[in-house]
Design an enzyme around this catalytic site. Structure first.
Site, PDB file in Angstrom:
ATOM      1  N   TRP A  21       0.835  -1.204   0.000  1.00  0.00           N
ATOM      2  CA  TRP A  21       0.000   0.000   0.000  1.00  0.00           C
ATOM      3  C   TRP A  21       0.869   1.252   0.000  1.00  0.00           C
ATOM      4  O   TRP A  21       1.830   1.352   0.747  1.00  0.00           O
ATOM      5  CB  TRP A  21      -0.926  -0.004   1.216  1.00  0.00           C
ATOM      6  CG  TRP A  21      -1.840   1.185   1.290  1.00  0.00           C
ATOM      7  CD1 TRP A  21      -2.637   1.666   0.301  1.00  0.00           C
ATOM      8  CD2 TRP A  21      -2.052   2.035   2.418  1.00  0.00           C
ATOM      9  NE1 TRP A  21      -3.344   2.761   0.743  1.00  0.00           N
ATOM     10  CE2 TRP A  21      -2.996   3.011   2.047  1.00  0.00           C
ATOM     11  CE3 TRP A  21      -1.527   2.057   3.722  1.00  0.00           C
ATOM     12  CZ2 TRP A  21      -3.435   4.012   2.914  1.00  0.00           C
ATOM     13  CZ3 TRP A  21      -1.964   3.044   4.590  1.00  0.00           C
ATOM     14  CH2 TRP A  21      -2.900   4.007   4.185  1.00  0.00           C
ATOM     15  N   TYR A  54      -4.469  -0.690  -5.219  1.00  0.00           N
ATOM     16  CA  TYR A  54      -3.192  -0.051  -4.893  1.00  0.00           C
ATOM     17  C   TYR A  54      -2.510   0.429  -6.177  1.00  0.00           C
ATOM     18  O   TYR A  54      -2.091  -0.369  -7.016  1.00  0.00           O
ATOM     19  CB  TYR A  54      -2.270  -1.008  -4.140  1.00  0.00           C
ATOM     20  CG  TYR A  54      -2.746  -1.378  -2.755  1.00  0.00           C
ATOM     21  CD1 TYR A  54      -3.811  -0.708  -2.135  1.00  0.00           C
ATOM     22  CD2 TYR A  54      -2.138  -2.408  -2.048  1.00  0.00           C
ATOM     23  CE1 TYR A  54      -4.245  -1.053  -0.864  1.00  0.00           C
ATOM     24  CE2 TYR A  54      -2.571  -2.756  -0.767  1.00  0.00           C
ATOM     25  CZ  TYR A  54      -3.623  -2.083  -0.188  1.00  0.00           C
ATOM     26  OH  TYR A  54      -4.054  -2.432   1.074  1.00  0.00           O
ATOM     27  N   SER A 211      -1.294  -0.576   9.242  1.00  0.00           N
ATOM     28  CA  SER A 211      -0.948   0.693   9.877  1.00  0.00           C
ATOM     29  C   SER A 211      -0.560   0.542  11.345  1.00  0.00           C
ATOM     30  O   SER A 211      -1.054   1.270  12.210  1.00  0.00           O
ATOM     31  CB  SER A 211      -2.107   1.697   9.748  1.00  0.00           C
ATOM     32  OG  SER A 211      -1.667   3.021   9.992  1.00  0.00           O
ATOM     33  N   GLY A 289       5.073  -1.672   5.875  1.00  0.00           N
ATOM     34  CA  GLY A 289       5.010  -1.019   4.571  1.00  0.00           C
ATOM     35  C   GLY A 289       6.254  -0.211   4.277  1.00  0.00           C
ATOM     36  O   GLY A 289       6.173   0.891   3.757  1.00  0.00           O
TER      37      GLY A 289
END
Length: 322
Positions: A21, A54, A211, A289
């Site tokens: 992402w 994405y 996240s 990420g």
């Protein structure tokens, strides 16, 4: 690397996984992507996460090229896609949704982009108010029976909708969702810890959380403003900046409260925040990420710091953030 069962199913995922992402096809080019995936796999990461939306499918194409080039044994890693938003910037009605048509066509397209014969995990990226849940469950079951998907799940679905999907699957003898992919970090806890609490034991749901660093807030990088190369400055992600910094007043200050604890333990804020996520037994894997090799290596080194996060430290961290 540590490995954890995905809920109560038999699949074992690495405690840390690697996602595309924002980064792939935007912050990360082909050579960087190759180095990052190679490092992750070498360090024991066995789950690579992606989605049709994405970078409008470019992230999956890039990951697929790299995986094909590296020639890892297909049975040594898992790869995912997500369906709902579509893979084009301005999708027509049939190019997005959780309808049978789009769920199946999006799966075929993801297989082509990722250059694989099947998806290990296939997520419904968000709930779809315009498609009956029964239709989506049946479409996922068909893909499972065809061998194109091994396990399916949801992402940011309300608990009530997940329970409905399980009821439908049980009543109609269809494959049920086994995993949810929610946001989870020190600043965002309610859904994973409270709303989903009944799902873990009742349905055996696992979680692949995203996240874990609150898009960088828990690394301390926004203490003195937003760096030019940060994801919050990426075109098209103005909504994320607004959500984290403009609407979420005080989040930067709250995140900084863990800095003294991290310093005392001899770890970074990043490692402390990641270790805190891993301490939750309902977290099957933590999605990273990273866009740089040293960043990814530093995050993976968190596993060596886990013993420092005992129950007393965990309680101090939570009390500090509030």
């Amino acid at each position: 690397m540590q490995y954890r069962r995905l809920g109560q199913c038999g699949l074992q995922l690495s405690a840390f996984s690697f996602g595309a992402w924002v980064t792939f096809g935007r912050q990360v080019g082909r050579s960087q992507a190759r180095e990052l995936i190679a490092l992750a796999h070498d360090r024991g990461v066995n789950f690579f996460d992606n989605a049709e939306t994405y970078n409008a499918g470019a992230a999956e194409e890039l990951m697929g090229d790299v995986l094909a080039d590296l020639r890892f044994p297909r049975d040594s890693y898992c790869v995912s896609s997500k369906v709902y938003f579509g893979a084009v910037t301005d999708p027509k009605p049939t190019q997005r949704s959780l309808s049978r048509k789009h769920v199946i066509e999006a799966c075929h397209q993801a297989l082509q982009r990722l250059k694989v014969d099947y998806l290990d995990l296939y997520f419904c990226h968000r709930p779809d108010p315009d498609t009956p849940i029964a239709e989506t469950v049946a479409a996922m079951d068909l893909l499972v029976r065809q061998g194109k998907v091994l396990y399916w799940g949801t992402s940011e679905w309300p608990a009530e909708a997940i329970e409905q999907a399980h009821r439908i699957a049980r009543e109609q003898h269809l494959a049920a969702p086994v995993v949810e992919q929610p946001q989870y970090n020190l600043l965002h806890r309610e859904r994973v810890e409270r709303e989903y609490a009944p799902l873990y034991d009742t349905y055996g749901m696992g979680t692949t959380i995203w996240s874990p660093l609150a898009s960088g807030l828990l690394t301390g990088k926004y203490r003195d403003g937003v760096p030019s190369d940060a994801r919050l400055n990426q075109p098209g992600y103005e909504w994320l900046r607004e959500e984290l910094l403009d609407k979420g007043k005080g989040r930067v200050e709250r995140a900084q409260r863990i800095a003294p604890i991290a310093e005392e333990l001899g770890v970074s804020m990043t490692q402390l925040a990641l270790a805190w996520c891993l301490a939750n037994p309902h977290v099957s894997t933590v999605l990273l990420g990273a866009s740089k090799l040293d960043q990814l290596a530093h995050n993976l080194d968190t596993l060596d710091k886990l013993p420092a996060l005992d129950a007393a430290v965990k309680q101090r961290v939570e009390a500090a953030v509030g």
